[in-house]
Design a protein around this motif. Structure first.
Motif, mmCIF file in Angstrom:
data_model
loop_
_atom_site.group_PDB
_atom_site.id
_atom_site.type_symbol
_atom_site.label_atom_id
_atom_site.label_comp_id
_atom_site.label_asym_id
_atom_site.label_seq_id
_atom_site.Cartn_x
_atom_site.Cartn_y
_atom_site.Cartn_z
ATOM 1 N N ARG A 1 0.820 -1.217 0.000
ATOM 2 C CA ARG A 1 0.000 0.000 0.000
ATOM 3 C C ARG A 1 0.856 1.271 0.000
ATOM 4 N NH1 ARG A 1 -2.465 -0.301 5.046
ATOM 5 N NH2 ARG A 1 -0.736 0.962 5.864
ATOM 6 N N ASP A 2 1.858 1.322 0.881
ATOM 7 C CA ASP A 2 2.607 2.558 1.106
ATOM 8 C C ASP A 2 3.961 2.623 0.413
ATOM 9 O OD1 ASP A 2 0.557 3.507 2.767
ATOM 10 O OD2 ASP A 2 1.440 2.564 4.541
ATOM 11 N N TYR A 3 4.524 1.466 0.066
ATOM 12 C CA TYR A 3 5.843 1.414 -0.566
ATOM 13 C C TYR A 3 5.795 0.445 -1.754
ATOM 14 C CZ TYR A 3 6.865 3.167 4.155
ATOM 15 O OH TYR A 3 6.858 3.872 5.328
ATOM 16 N N PRO A 4 4.864 0.643 -2.684
ATOM 17 C CA PRO A 4 4.690 -0.339 -3.767
ATOM 18 C C PRO A 4 5.927 -0.520 -4.637
ATOM 19 C CG PRO A 4 3.449 1.677 -4.216
ATOM 20 C CD PRO A 4 3.899 1.758 -2.789
ATOM 21 N N VAL A 5 6.791 0.516 -4.737
ATOM 22 C CA VAL A 5 7.997 0.361 -5.537
ATOM 23 C C VAL A 5 8.873 -0.761 -4.984
ATOM 24 C CG1 VAL A 5 9.332 2.109 -4.257
ATOM 25 C CG2 VAL A 5 9.905 1.598 -6.634
ATOM 26 N N LEU A 6 8.865 -0.946 -3.667
ATOM 27 C CA LEU A 6 9.667 -2.003 -3.057
ATOM 28 C C LEU A 6 9.099 -3.376 -3.401
ATOM 29 C CD1 LEU A 6 11.898 -3.049 -1.240
ATOM 30 C CD2 LEU A 6 10.468 -2.519 0.754
ATOM 31 N N GLY B 1 2.414 9.709 -3.836
ATOM 32 C CA GLY B 1 2.696 9.953 -5.240
ATOM 33 C C GLY B 1 2.822 8.665 -6.029
ATOM 34 N N ALA B 2 3.377 8.781 -7.213
ATOM 35 C CA ALA B 2 3.582 7.618 -8.075
ATOM 36 C C ALA B 2 4.850 6.885 -7.667
ATOM 37 C CB ALA B 2 3.689 8.068 -9.529
ATOM 38 N N LEU C 1 19.708 -5.051 -17.058
ATOM 39 C CA LEU C 1 20.650 -4.261 -17.834
ATOM 40 C C LEU C 1 20.548 -2.810 -17.385
ATOM 41 C CD1 LEU C 1 19.933 -5.816 -21.333
ATOM 42 C CD2 LEU C 1 21.957 -6.203 -19.926
ATOM 43 N N VAL C 2 19.310 -2.361 -17.220
ATOM 44 C CA VAL C 2 19.011 -1.051 -16.657
ATOM 45 C C VAL C 2 17.732 -1.187 -15.843
ATOM 46 C CG1 VAL C 2 18.380 1.359 -17.127
ATOM 47 C CG2 VAL C 2 19.989 0.177 -18.647
ATOM 48 N N SER C 3 17.696 -0.652 -14.647
ATOM 49 C CA SER C 3 16.450 -0.600 -13.887
ATOM 50 C C SER C 3 16.335 0.768 -13.229
ATOM 51 C CB SER C 3 16.375 -1.712 -12.841
ATOM 52 O OG SER C 3 17.351 -1.538 -11.840
ATOM 53 N N ILE C 4 15.099 1.197 -13.025
ATOM 54 C CA ILE C 4 14.853 2.503 -12.403
ATOM 55 C C ILE C 4 13.738 2.364 -11.379
ATOM 56 C CG2 ILE C 4 14.172 4.903 -12.756
ATOM 57 C CD1 ILE C 4 15.232 4.735 -15.581
ATOM 58 N N ALA C 5 14.003 2.812 -10.166
ATOM 59 C CA ALA C 5 12.983 2.949 -9.128
ATOM 60 C C ALA C 5 12.673 4.431 -9.010
ATOM 61 C CB ALA C 5 13.483 2.396 -7.798
ATOM 62 N N CYS C 6 11.392 4.771 -9.083
ATOM 63 C CA CYS C 6 10.981 6.169 -9.114
ATOM 64 C C CYS C 6 9.897 6.420 -8.077
ATOM 65 C CB CYS C 6 10.469 6.517 -10.514
ATOM 66 S SG CYS C 6 9.771 8.179 -10.671
ATOM 67 N N VAL C 7 10.108 7.407 -7.231
ATOM 68 C CA VAL C 7 9.107 7.890 -6.281
ATOM 69 C C VAL C 7 8.905 9.362 -6.596
ATOM 70 C CG1 VAL C 7 8.525 8.228 -3.850
ATOM 71 C CG2 VAL C 7 9.870 6.236 -4.543
ATOM 72 N N LEU C 8 7.721 9.726 -7.099
ATOM 73 C CA LEU C 8 7.531 11.078 -7.616
ATOM 74 C C LEU C 8 6.114 11.562 -7.350
ATOM 75 C CD1 LEU C 8 8.888 12.465 -10.942
ATOM 76 C CD2 LEU C 8 6.465 12.762 -10.428
ATOM 77 N N GLY C 9 5.993 12.796 -6.874
ATOM 78 C CA GLY C 9 4.696 13.394 -6.606
ATOM 79 C C GLY C 9 4.466 14.638 -7.439
ATOM 80 N N MET C 10 3.192 14.927 -7.726
ATOM 81 C CA MET C 10 2.813 16.103 -8.501
ATOM 82 C C MET C 10 1.870 16.975 -7.678
ATOM 83 S SD MET C 10 4.206 15.958 -11.592
ATOM 84 C CE MET C 10 3.124 17.040 -12.529
ATOM 85 N N ALA D 1 5.248 8.500 -14.671
ATOM 86 C CA ALA D 1 5.081 8.991 -13.298
ATOM 87 C C ALA D 1 4.369 10.343 -13.243
ATOM 88 C CB ALA D 1 6.438 9.074 -12.600
ATOM 89 N N THR D 2 4.592 11.174 -14.275
ATOM 90 C CA THR D 2 3.987 12.503 -14.281
ATOM 91 C C THR D 2 2.686 12.570 -15.080
ATOM 92 O OG1 THR D 2 5.316 13.153 -16.216
ATOM 93 C CG2 THR D 2 6.220 13.648 -14.012
ATOM 94 N N GLY D 3 2.329 11.458 -15.737
ATOM 95 C CA GLY D 3 1.107 11.440 -16.525
ATOM 96 C C GLY D 3 1.255 12.050 -17.896
ATOM 97 N N GLU D 4 2.503 12.286 -18.309
ATOM 98 C CA GLU D 4 2.737 12.918 -19.608
ATOM 99 C C GLU D 4 2.421 11.997 -20.780
ATOM 100 O OE1 GLU D 4 3.930 16.355 -20.542
ATOM 101 O OE2 GLU D 4 2.698 16.279 -18.738
ATOM 102 N N ASN D 5 2.414 10.685 -20.545
ATOM 103 C CA ASN D 5 2.123 9.756 -21.638
ATOM 104 C C ASN D 5 0.700 9.248 -21.573
ATOM 105 O OD1 ASN D 5 2.346 8.151 -19.394
ATOM 106 N ND2 ASN D 5 3.546 6.532 -20.408
ATOM 107 N N ALA D 6 -0.148 9.894 -20.746
ATOM 108 C CA ALA D 6 -1.550 9.468 -20.610
ATOM 109 C C ALA D 6 -2.325 9.780 -21.887
ATOM 110 C CB ALA D 6 -2.179 10.165 -19.416
#
Length: 326
Positions: free
Chosen positions: A83-88, A221-222, A238-247, A321-326
């Motif tokens: 619920r609170d740390y879904p990226v993990l 946030g996302a 090969l490449v991974s990204i963890a992102c915690v971002l709020g708008m 994460a920012t909704g730019e590709n929505a």
């Protein structure tokens, strides 16, 4: 596998004391036993720590304290984590098989060693395995190797997923010493860059034991984890990204990103976070963030592709994460 003695620790201080004399601690053993079979790790003594009371997830100071013996499966399945740390949870589920996740522990996962081909091949020189012998990957097949933070001594990468998410969450590692004292180290500072001592993976000293990982209060946030690998499952990044971002009001109100597959440790660049903060999302901003991240990136031939790939993956994650590709 060479002969070794086996004992069980009844207290954290006892386990810490044993490591002073070169004993290795074992919980799930999902990495250590493989290394012992290949005689890359050759401990004279194993100390089983599974009887220590380090297997719970507890609330602490608005966040969570994850005991070092909590399995990866239990961590990813915990309702509070999901619920609170879904990226993990997403990062853990992106790594290994469910059988391995059922045995692998939080502390052990942090201490896993590189999967560099040359580290695992005892017929090839490797400074991480035998300091001073050389780095075969520099002029060899280095497709999975580092593009950031490497040195002429070693270009191996840290293989884990969980720690990348923990770095994005700004978690801390709780470490106990023989005298019972506790120190707290940010996950971002727990793993070492190779420099001239690539044999040292992290900041643990003889006489110390990881007892927990502590998560701060939820950021909201996302929360995304994107992993690019050679096959769809059970492969290292090969490449991974963890992102915690709020708008907020159309601008980025908080941002924390960490990267896997790029360096000797989960990579966090505070300049990227600072650049995004307070800005309106746009492709131009995302390009700028990628340029900052990769300003000092260096390929070694077979892994040159990681530089443009990282830029593409970062832009895709930021758009989502920012909704730019929505």
């Amino acid at each position: 596998m060479r002969a070794f003695t086996y004992s069980r620790a009844e207290a954290v201080t006892h386990a810490a004391e044993q490591t002073r004399d070169g004993a290795r601690l074992i919980a799930g053993g999902t990495n250590l036993l493989d290394l012992m079979k290949l005689e890359i790790e050759r401990p004279d003594e194993l100390v089983d720590i599974n009887r220590l009371e380090l297997g719970t997830i507890d609330e602490q100071d608005g966040g969570l304290r994850i005991g070092a013996l909590v399995t990866n499966s239990a961590c990813a399945a915990d309702e509070r984590i999901r619920r609170d740390y879904p990226v993990l949870a997403r990062a853990i589920l992106a790594g290994a098989t469910f059988q391995l996740r059922n045995k692998a522990t939080t502390g052990g996962n942090l201490c896993q060693r590189t999967r560099c081909y040359y580290f695992y091949n005892r017929d090839q020189p490797c400074n991480k395995r035998e300091p001073g012998s050389g780095c075969s990957a520099l002029g060899g097949f280095n497709r999975i190797h580092a593009i950031l933070g490497a040195s002429e001594s070693c270009i191996a990468t840290y293989p884990g997923d969980m720690a990348v998410a923990l770095a994005a969450l700004d978690a801390k590692v709780e470490i106990a010493a023989v005298d019972g004292s506790i120190r707290s180290v940010p996950v971002r500072a727990f793993h070492r860059l190779p420099g001239d001592t690539p044999e040292r993976d992290n900041v643990l000293e003889p006489g110390e034991v990881i007892t927990a990982v502590v998560l701060p209060s939820p950021a909201g946030g996302a929360q995304l984890y994107r992993k690019v690998r050679d096959r769809a499952s059970y492969a290292f990044a090969l490449v991974s990204i963890a992102c915690v971002l709020g708008m907020e009001d159309g601008r980025i109100s908080h941002a924390s990103l960490a990267f896997g597959g790029l360096a000797h440790k989960p990579w966090h660049d505070e300049r990227v976070d600072a650049l995004l903060l307070g800005r309106e999302p746009s492709d131009a901003l995302f390009d700028e963030a990628a340029d900052v991240l990769l300003a000092d990136a260096r390929g070694y031939g077979a892994n040159d592709f990681k530089i443009p790939m990282t830029k593409r993956v970062l832009k895709a994650v930021l758009r989502e994460a920012t909704g730019e590709n929505a």
